[in-house]
Design an enzyme around this catalytic site. Structure first.
Site, PDB file in Angstrom:
ATOM      1  CD  GLU A   1      40.372  24.957  86.277  1.00 24.00           C
ATOM      2  OE1 GLU A   1      40.343  26.254  85.684  1.00 24.00           O
ATOM      3  OE2 GLU A   1      40.066  24.181  85.894  1.00 24.00           O
TER       4      GLU A   1
ATOM      5  CB  CYS B   1      36.577  18.134  93.068  1.00 22.32           C
ATOM      6  SG  CYS B   1      37.644  17.275  91.601  1.00 22.32           S
TER       7      CYS B   1
ATOM      8  CB  CYS C   1      48.005  15.069  84.275  1.00 26.49           C
ATOM      9  SG  CYS C   1      47.486  13.411  84.667  1.00 26.49           S
TER      10      CYS C   1
ATOM     11  CB  CYS D   1      43.526  10.028  79.856  1.00 21.69           C
ATOM     12  SG  CYS D   1      44.189   9.103  81.163  1.00 21.69           S
TER      13      CYS D   1
ATOM     14  CB  CYS E   1      41.655  13.889  80.339  1.00 22.19           C
ATOM     15  SG  CYS E   1      41.738  14.805  81.674  1.00 22.19           S
TER      16      CYS E   1
ATOM     17  N   GLY F   1      45.588  16.013  87.771  1.00 25.26           N
ATOM     18  CA  GLY F   1      46.704  15.177  88.143  1.00 25.26           C
ATOM     19  C   GLY F   1      46.712  13.747  88.575  1.00 25.26           C
ATOM     20  CD  GLU F   2      47.042   8.659  89.043  1.00 24.25           C
ATOM     21  OE1 GLU F   2      46.024   8.622  88.378  1.00 24.25           O
ATOM     22  OE2 GLU F   2      46.918   8.070  90.121  1.00 24.25           O
TER      23      GLU F   2
ATOM     24  CB  SER G   1      39.839   9.135  91.304  1.00 27.77           C
ATOM     25  OG  SER G   1      39.426   8.842  90.019  1.00 27.77           O
TER      26      SER G   1
ATOM     27  CB  SER H   1      39.946   6.365  85.618  1.00 26.94           C
ATOM     28  OG  SER H   1      39.741   7.519  86.481  1.00 26.94           O
ATOM     29  CG  LEU H   2      37.896  -0.578  83.913  1.00 30.16           C
ATOM     30  CD1 LEU H   2      39.305  -0.889  84.291  1.00 30.16           C
ATOM     31  CD2 LEU H   2      36.889  -1.419  84.318  1.00 30.16           C
ATOM     32  CG  HIS H   3      37.640   5.677  81.592  1.00 31.80           C
ATOM     33  ND1 HIS H   3      36.435   5.862  82.256  1.00 31.80           N
ATOM     34  CD2 HIS H   3      38.637   6.631  82.019  1.00 31.80           C
ATOM     35  CE1 HIS H   3      36.870   6.754  83.055  1.00 31.80           C
ATOM     36  NE2 HIS H   3      38.168   7.409  82.900  1.00 31.80           N
TER      37      HIS H   3
ATOM     38  CG  ASN I   1      31.628  16.475  81.277  1.00 32.99           C
ATOM     39  OD1 ASN I   1      30.390  16.509  81.454  1.00 32.99           O
ATOM     40  ND2 ASN I   1      32.230  15.826  82.414  1.00 32.99           N
TER      41      ASN I   1
ATOM     42  CB  CYS J   1      34.464  14.410  85.057  1.00 37.94           C
ATOM     43  SG  CYS J   1      33.719  13.916  86.693  1.00 37.94           S
TER      44      CYS J   1
END
Ligand code: SAH
Length: 362
Positions: free
Chosen positions: A94, A107, A114, A118, A121, A167-168, A199, A221-223, A298, A341
């Site tokens: 996407e 984006c 991925c 996480c 996600c 993906g990373e 990112s 992406s700390l979170h 989300n 996201c």
């Protein structure tokens, strides 16, 4: 046996020069071909009229400019567009376009699925199929650019690119690097380094390499502010814990004092949204030129987290601001078409069997 034609889409300037040299041709043809493809959208060599006829014929036999296909388009009521892009092997990823008053952000996905897991996600739940090639990555920009132009959004509808799709990106380093070099190249999309953002969930060696090779804007992406919690939310933290990650971030912009790293922080109710978390975040980020993007969580089917209340998000933001950190709350865009996201899922031929394992559990 003849070898398959080379896809010139996705070769950056140096790679194209090498290609022409390998044909026994002059390297400068790379410049011409870049402009034809990315600035004029031409994919047929016979239309590249400033190339010698003989060279056009050679290219027609030995090369292609092969662009992925759009399988479907959805438009959100806030103007966000999401495309499902079909790749040659049938997998789909996407790509999302987010229009704002002063810019248009694309984006872009870097992998089919991925490898990271996480816990909040949607992409993670799809499992992993493979890395995208550089042509499939820049192909998303090429496609979106063409579609947005024909939708009447002007000659340069894409002003910013964020590698924040599926993906990373730092686990597909070489392909992402070539694609980003094409985004930056003046003969191609010509975006400035500030307007291309990568990112990462925190692949420390990748951050170190990127600083040398192509220091685009970095988002992390700390979170979470404690390793025990981050191990759960972003499991790659077990390999590269918070202090190592922040150390790599501190060095990333060493030669450019005017720029800052964006830290993304997803707001999860009663998980990471207390005032004590905010204070610890401010303390951790003090040595780093940083700004913070709070992302309201989300909803993702099958995932139990809840988004923090608006009050909790505002309180967290105000605390960070009071402690001197530039902080904004990211407005969810395209949530009605699952384009926000963490909601991107595509159609992944999962090789890790993670998706079926999770379905079994549910
Ligand atoms: N793998 C990279 C690129 C993905 S960027 C990375 O982790 O940075 C996508 C961003 O959305 C990341 O910050 C990710 O943590 C965040 N995200 C993932 N799931 C989310 C969700 N359900 N709600 C809000 N943000 C989410």
């Amino acid at each position: 046996m003849t070898s398959p034609p080379t896809n010139l889409l996705g070769l950056d300037r140096t790679e194209l020069q090498t290609y022409f040299t390998s044909l026994g041709e002059k390297a400068f043809h790379a410049r011409q071909v870049l402009q034809w493809i990315y600035q004029r959208g031409v994919t047929d060599f016979s239309e590249m009229t400033d190339l010698r006829l003989g060279l056009r014929d050679t290219l027609a036999m030995q090369a292609v400019v092969s662009v992925p296909e759009v399988a479907s388009e959805q438009v959100s009521n806030d103007g966000t567009r999401k495309w499902l892009v079909r790749l040659e092997d049938g997998n789909c990823v996407e790509t999302v376009f987010i229009p704002e008053e002063d810019r248009g952000t694309l984006c872009v996905s870097s992998q089919v699925g991925c490898m990271l897991t996480c816990s909040f996600c949607a992409t993670a739940r799809q499992g992993f199929s493979r890395n995208l090639t550089s042509s499939e990555i820049i192909g998303q920009v090429f496609l979106a650019n063409r579609l947005l132009q024909s939708a009447g959004l002007g000659p340069r509808p894409i002003t910013n690119v964020v590698m924040m799709g599926m993906g990373e990106p730092l686990l597909n380093y070489e392909a992402v690097l070539s694609a980003m070099r094409l985004m930056l190249d003046d003969l191609s999309f010509g975006l400035s380094r500030r307007r291309v953002t990568l990112s990462t969930a925190g692949v420390v060696p990748g951050i170190q390499r990127l600083a040398q090779d192509c220091p685009v804007s970095l988002a992390v992406s700390l979170h979470a502010v404690r390793d025990d919690l981050r191990n759960e939310l972003v499991p790659i933290n077990r390999k590269y814990p918070i202090h190592q990650l922040l150390e790599a971030c501190r060095h990333y912009l060493e030669n450019d004092s005017r720029r800052r790293i964006t830290f993304e922080y997803v707001m999860l109710k009663d998980v990471n949204d207390s005032l004590a978390d905010a204070r610890e975040l401010a303390r951790l980020l003090r040595p780093i030129p940083a700004k913070v993007n709070l992302i309201p969580f989300n909803a993702v089917p099958g995932i139990v987290y809840e988004c923090s209340s608006t009050n909790a998000v505002n309180r967290f933001r105000d605390e960070l601001i009071a402690l001197g950190l530039t902080t904004i709350t990211r407005r969810p865009r395209g949530a009605d078409i699952a384009a926000a996201c963490g909601q991107l899922a595509g159609q992944v031929q999962d090789r890790t069997r993670r998706s079926s394992r999770l379905a079994g559990v549910a």
